[in-house]
Design an enzyme around this catalytic site. Structure first.
Site, PDB file in Angstrom:
ATOM      1  N   ILE A  69       2.246 -99.444 -60.964  1.00  0.00           N
ATOM      2  CA  ILE A  69       1.139 -99.570 -61.484  1.00  0.00           C
ATOM      3  C   ILE A  69       0.073 -99.973 -60.236  1.00  0.00           C
ATOM      4  O   ILE A  69       0.111-100.654 -59.341  1.00  0.00           O
ATOM      5  CB  ILE A  69       1.002-100.708 -62.670  1.00  0.00           C
ATOM      6  CG1 ILE A  69       1.971-100.584 -63.670  1.00  0.00           C
ATOM      7  CG2 ILE A  69      -0.120-101.203 -63.067  1.00  0.00           C
ATOM      8  CD1 ILE A  69       2.109-101.595 -64.512  1.00  0.00           C
ATOM      9  N   ASP A  70      -1.080 -99.389 -60.537  1.00  0.00           N
ATOM     10  CA  ASP A  70      -2.114 -99.862 -59.442  1.00  0.00           C
ATOM     11  C   ASP A  70      -2.177-101.335 -59.166  1.00  0.00           C
ATOM     12  O   ASP A  70      -2.168-101.913 -60.116  1.00  0.00           O
ATOM     13  CB  ASP A  70      -3.365 -99.005 -59.656  1.00  0.00           C
ATOM     14  CG  ASP A  70      -3.503 -97.579 -59.800  1.00  0.00           C
ATOM     15  OD1 ASP A  70      -2.228 -97.011 -59.015  1.00  0.00           O
ATOM     16  OD2 ASP A  70      -4.299 -96.937 -60.061  1.00  0.00           O
ATOM     17  N   LYS A  71      -2.588-101.637 -58.089  1.00  0.00           N
ATOM     18  CA  LYS A  71      -2.809-103.018 -57.500  1.00  0.00           C
ATOM     19  C   LYS A  71      -3.877-103.570 -58.375  1.00  0.00           C
ATOM     20  O   LYS A  71      -3.512-104.661 -58.904  1.00  0.00           O
ATOM     21  CB  LYS A  71      -3.255-102.995 -56.064  1.00  0.00           C
ATOM     22  CG  LYS A  71      -3.512-104.435 -55.516  1.00  0.00           C
ATOM     23  CD  LYS A  71      -4.042-104.327 -54.120  1.00  0.00           C
ATOM     24  CE  LYS A  71      -4.180-105.777 -53.746  1.00  0.00           C
ATOM     25  NZ  LYS A  71      -4.724-105.825 -52.402  1.00  0.00           N
TER      26      LYS A  71
END
Length: 137
Positions: A69-71
């Protein structure tokens, strides 16, 4: 690491509620930054395998983390606690039998209310820490 909640755990999987602002996997761009991968390795101690072949598998390289999952995105993160669960979950992601739903919060009126964004995304050559719409992405 603060803010990580365990939503479910059994012998095979760990389901985490990842807050925004935390990177999932270690990389060249995360030096000096604690990641979910570091946290999982510490909690589960799965980075230490007994055979060289196992150490080279994605399961050990990724500490059982099945997807990213993106930061800056918060959400549910699946972590396999053993090689069999890792391979099974990865297969489900690859075959798209796992359904992912994203919810975006916005300010103002969005028209249309629903839709699909289908563009190529890749790591930006001018900023390796970011992704964006990119030809050939």
């Amino acid at each position: 690491m603060n803010g990580i909640k365990i939503l479910f755990e059994d012998d095979d999987v760990l389901v985490l509620d990842k807050p925004s602002g935390i990177t999932v996997n270690r990389s060249d761009t995360t030096k000096g930054e604690e990641t979910i991968q570091d946290w999982v390795e510490d909690k589960l101690r799965i980075q230490n395998s007994e055979s060289k072949i196992d150490e080279e598998s994605d399961f050990y390289k990724r500490a059982g983390i099945v997807h990213r999952i993106d930061k800056e995105t918060s959400g549910i993160l699946l972590v396999a606690k053993n090689l069999q669960a890792f391979e099974n979950l990865q297969k489900q992601f690859k075959e798209r039998t796992i359904k992912k739903t994203y919810l975006a919060l916005s300010h103002g009126k969005i028209v249309p209310e629903t839709g699909e964004i289908n563009v190529p995304v890749g790591r930006l050559p001018w900023n390796r820490k970011k992704f964006g719409v990119l030809a050939g992405g």
